[in-house]
Design an enzyme around this catalytic site. Structure first.
Site, short mmCIF file in Angstrom:
data_model
loop_
_atom_site.label_atom_id
_atom_site.label_comp_id
_atom_site.label_asym_id
_atom_site.label_seq_id
_atom_site.Cartn_x
_atom_site.Cartn_y
_atom_site.Cartn_z
N THR A 1 0.84 -1.17 0.00
CA THR A 1 0.00 0.00 0.00
C THR A 1 0.88 1.23 0.00
O THR A 1 1.85 1.29 0.72
CB THR A 1 -0.90 0.04 1.24
OG1 THR A 1 -1.68 -1.13 1.28
CG2 THR A 1 -1.81 1.23 1.22
N THR B 1 1.92 -16.13 6.06
CA THR B 1 2.17 -17.45 6.64
C THR B 1 3.34 -17.44 7.61
O THR B 1 3.58 -18.43 8.29
CB THR B 1 2.44 -18.48 5.54
OG1 THR B 1 3.56 -18.04 4.74
CG2 THR B 1 1.23 -18.65 4.65
#
Length: 415
Positions: A193, A415
């Site tokens: 972002t 993860t």
């Protein structure tokens, strides 16, 4: 850009008069790192903004756009880091609304004067309990020296905070612009972002301030690329509160041009810092293009080259492969005669009038290795120059090399 009459000063976001900021740890991130930034103007500020063009937009983007629809005044910016609050449905929208209302109530300002931004993992809602308790803590931490803390609190995978402040003499007074930004991956804005918040203490008319910001963004944030992915949350907010007490700037002219040039310089500094901090990057790439029919065409070619995975991989491999640069220029959607094409890498001329030139490949490779080992944002820029003809158009774009670490970082992101 006109000759710089400004100078860099300390303070970042809160260098302009009448602004305070804070960055705190509210518990939004599992890492325990700072995750809530607050920026407040002590008086009404003219607000301008540029938002992502993605069709998948975070709640904060649509909410802040709505806040500025028919309203040009803002007093506060609240940014949470940790959850993007994108693709979160009606509840995500409600969370954005509540964030603004909670802050407005605590600051005792109208709720329509609050802009919100979020960054983090797409599909995750804001941890509202942490935000509710964090807002009063952030208000308590507000300080005229709080710019660096706010710059730290908006980061996610970034390695370094990004901030700058410039000061410009106007008559017997000065005008200041400060800014912070975040971005490291998912960077290919069109307004990752990619967030940037800019403060200014000049008095500027709303329409002119918006026009200035839009042009500055076109020449800065919209000219960087790390990985070709445009985020759901990209936004740039710029507040101008008039606290410099300089005469109001209401129309184009020499003074307005100076202010816009300084605003563009702030945006370009932050944009280059984002590109250099690209996930896994070892160097900044600057692509300069000239000879097109207009500047927009030159910027398109520059951005295509800077975003080419093959070019970026070659730079990481310290391979002066001019063919990849030429190929990227050719697919940018800009017409030019390939017989006029010229390419330079640093001081090495590789291609002239569409024909390859002999050059010292080992020395060119060493140039790339030296840039990777250079001082951060000083001696770490690989310069690519491309000439496509006799036109007057010029453009610049920035990117970074593509390393093994980029794949590792993004393969392991959630993860």
């Amino acid at each position: 850009m006109m000759q710089a009459a400004w100078q860099e000063i300390s303070g970042g976001l809160t260098a302009p008069r009448g602004f305070q900021a804070a960055g705190i740890t509210a518990g939004l991130k599992a890492s325990g790192q700072p995750d809530l930034a607050l920026i407040v103007s002590e008086s009404d500020a003219i607000a301008a903004a540029v938002f992502t063009t993605s069709q998948v937009r975070a709640a904060c983007v649509d909410f802040s756009r709505q806040q500025l629809d028919g309203n040009s005044i803002a007093r506060a910016i609240l940014c949470n880091s940790g959850q993007a609050n994108a693709a979160t449905g009606d509840q995500g929208w409600s969370d954005a609304v509540e964030s603004a209302e909670q802050l407005a109530q605590a600051l005792q300002i109208p709720s329509h004067q609050v802009l919100v931004a979020s960054t983090g993992v797409i599909g995750q809602r804001i941890k509202m309990e942490a935000l509710r308790t964090g807002i009063p803590q952030a208000i308590a931490a507000l300080s005229p020296e709080g710019g660096p803390a706010a710059a730290q609190a908006i980061l996610t995978t970034d390695l370094v905070a990004k901030q700058i402040a410039l000061e410009l003499p106007l008559g017997d007074r000065t005008v200041r612009i400060g800014g912070i930004a975040k971005g490291s991956g998912m960077i290919h804005p069109n307004m990752a972002t990619m967030l940037s918040f800019i403060t200014c203490d000049a008095a500027v008319s709303p329409q002119l301030w918006q026009e200035m910001l839009s042009r500055a963004v076109d020449r800065s944030f919209n000219q960087i690329t790390v990985d070709g992915d445009t985020s759901t949350n990209d936004c740039v907010f710029a507040l101008a509160n008039g606290q410099s007490r300089t005469p109001a700037i209401t129309e184009r002219g020499p003074i307005a041009d100076q202010l816009e040039a300084m605003l563009t310089a702030v945006c370009q500094h932050l944009a280059k810092a984002i590109a250099r901090d690209g996930e896994g990057a070892t160097c900044l790439i600057e692509v300069q293009v000239k000879g097109t029919a207009d500047d927009a065409a030159a910027r398109a070619i520059a951005r295509t080259i800077a975003g080419s995975s093959l070019v970026k991989s070659a730079i990481f491999g310290r391979d002066p492969n001019w063919g990849r640069i030429a190929a990227a220029a050719g697919r940018a959607g800009v017409q030019f005669n390939s017989e006029n094409l010229g390419v330079r890498l640093g001081e090495f001329e590789l291609l002239r009038n569409g024909q390859p030139l002999p050059f010292d490949r080992n020395a060119a490779s060493q140039y790339l290795r030296d840039r990777a080992a250079g001082a951060y944002l000083q001696d770490d820029t690989v310069l690519i120059q491309v000439d496509v003809g006799a036109g007057t158009g010029q453009g610049v774009a920035w990117g970074c090399d593509l390393s093994y670490d980029y794949v590792r970082i993004n393969a392991e992101y959630t993860t």
